[in-house]
Design a protein around this motif. Structure first.
Motif, PDB file in Angstrom:
ATOM      1  N   UNK A 125      -4.055   6.030 -21.502  1.00 40.77           N
ATOM      2  CA  UNK A 125      -3.419   6.795 -22.583  1.00 40.77           C
ATOM      3  C   UNK A 125      -1.872   6.823 -22.960  1.00 40.77           C
ATOM      4  N   UNK A 126      -1.158   6.242 -21.756  1.00 40.73           N
ATOM      5  CA  UNK A 126       0.091   6.263 -21.667  1.00 40.73           C
ATOM      6  C   UNK A 126       0.723   5.171 -22.720  1.00 40.73           C
ATOM      7  N   UNK A 127      -0.117   3.870 -23.180  1.00 40.77           N
ATOM      8  CA  UNK A 127       0.144   2.968 -24.051  1.00 40.77           C
ATOM      9  C   UNK A 127       0.045   3.477 -25.410  1.00 40.77           C
ATOM     10  N   UNK A 128       1.077   2.928 -26.195  1.00 41.88           N
ATOM     11  CA  UNK A 128       0.875   2.926 -27.739  1.00 41.88           C
ATOM     12  C   UNK A 128       0.014   1.721 -28.398  1.00 41.88           C
ATOM     13  N   UNK A 159      -1.790  -2.685 -21.193  1.00 39.84           N
ATOM     14  CA  UNK A 159      -1.406  -2.973 -22.469  1.00 39.84           C
ATOM     15  C   UNK A 159      -0.376  -4.199 -22.327  1.00 39.84           C
ATOM     16  N   UNK A 160      -0.556  -4.886 -21.048  1.00 40.46           N
ATOM     17  CA  UNK A 160       0.525  -6.185 -21.119  1.00 40.46           C
ATOM     18  C   UNK A 160      -0.363  -7.408 -21.778  1.00 40.46           C
ATOM     19  N   UNK A 177       3.788   1.761 -22.331  1.00 38.09           N
ATOM     20  CA  UNK A 177       3.028   1.933 -21.257  1.00 38.09           C
ATOM     21  C   UNK A 177       3.672   1.689 -19.903  1.00 38.09           C
ATOM     22  N   UNK A 178       3.233   1.950 -18.884  1.00 35.22           N
ATOM     23  CA  UNK A 178       3.745   1.595 -17.462  1.00 35.22           C
ATOM     24  C   UNK A 178       3.338   0.345 -16.930  1.00 35.22           C
ATOM     25  N   UNK A 191       5.547  -7.831 -21.691  1.00 36.59           N
ATOM     26  CA  UNK A 191       5.559  -6.492 -21.928  1.00 36.59           C
ATOM     27  C   UNK A 191       6.676  -6.080 -22.948  1.00 36.59           C
ATOM     28  N   UNK A 192       6.389  -5.302 -23.811  1.00 34.79           N
ATOM     29  CA  UNK A 192       7.112  -5.014 -25.185  1.00 34.79           C
ATOM     30  C   UNK A 192       7.417  -3.575 -24.860  1.00 34.79           C
TER      31      UNK A 192
END
Length: 175
Positions: A140-143, A100-101, A73-74, A67-68
């Protein structure tokens, strides 16, 4: 985005260093050992120690979630309760979840060749599957641009290292 490549064990350190090169990642076991908390690896040395390998060793597969924080993201950890008797003597384990992991898998079964895989969801795939996992935050919370940047950097490195292995095998051997 994903790739699976064969690299030499001696090249694996370059992959581990690349994981920590940018973005201050949090690296955890993708799945914990049975009946144990999830291990977290805060630097390349901790991850390198966990992935140490000797021929004949029983554990040959290593699986991590990266996770970056700049991807925004969550990530959550879910406890998996095992069906009684499914794994004798064990009742649970933990897994990491987040759209997005970035996942890193390393398989040592053909040591000194290591089969490495980098995999991450696309925003399209995450959106498509988000309804099946309502407990996870919105994709949608991820870039996604930053997710792709980190994953792409690792994928490109694995492909480059694999080409080095291929190029070495194409060279004639001295007699």
């Amino acid at each position: 985005m994903q790739t699976t490549q064969n690299i030499r064990f001696a090249q694996l350190d370059r992959v581990l260093e690349a994981v920590f090169k940018d973005g201050n990642p949090i690296v955890k076991e993708a799945y914990s050992e049975f009946d144990s908390p999830t291990k977290t690896f805060l630097d390349v040395d901790a991850l390198r120690t966990d992935m140490s390998f000797s021929p004949g060793q029983e554990k040959t597969f290593f699986y991590y979630a990266i996770y970056y924080p700049d991807t925004k993201g969550t990530v959550s950890e879910r406890k998996i309760n095992l069906n009684p008797g499914a794994v004798v003597g064990h009742s649970y384990r933990h897994t990491q979840e987040g759209w997005g992991l970035i996942f890193l898998q390393c398989d040592y079964r053909k040591f000194p060749i290591v089969k490495c895989r980098i995999a991450v969801n696309s925003p399209e795939r995450a959106s498509k599957w988000s309804g099946s996992s309502p407990e996870m935050s919105s994709p949608d919370s991820w870039d996604w641009k930053i997710v792709r940047r980190h994953a792409g950097r690792l994928v490109r490195l694995l492909r480059k290292l694999s080409k080095e292995v291929e190029n070495d095998s194409d060279r004639p051997t001295a007699k």
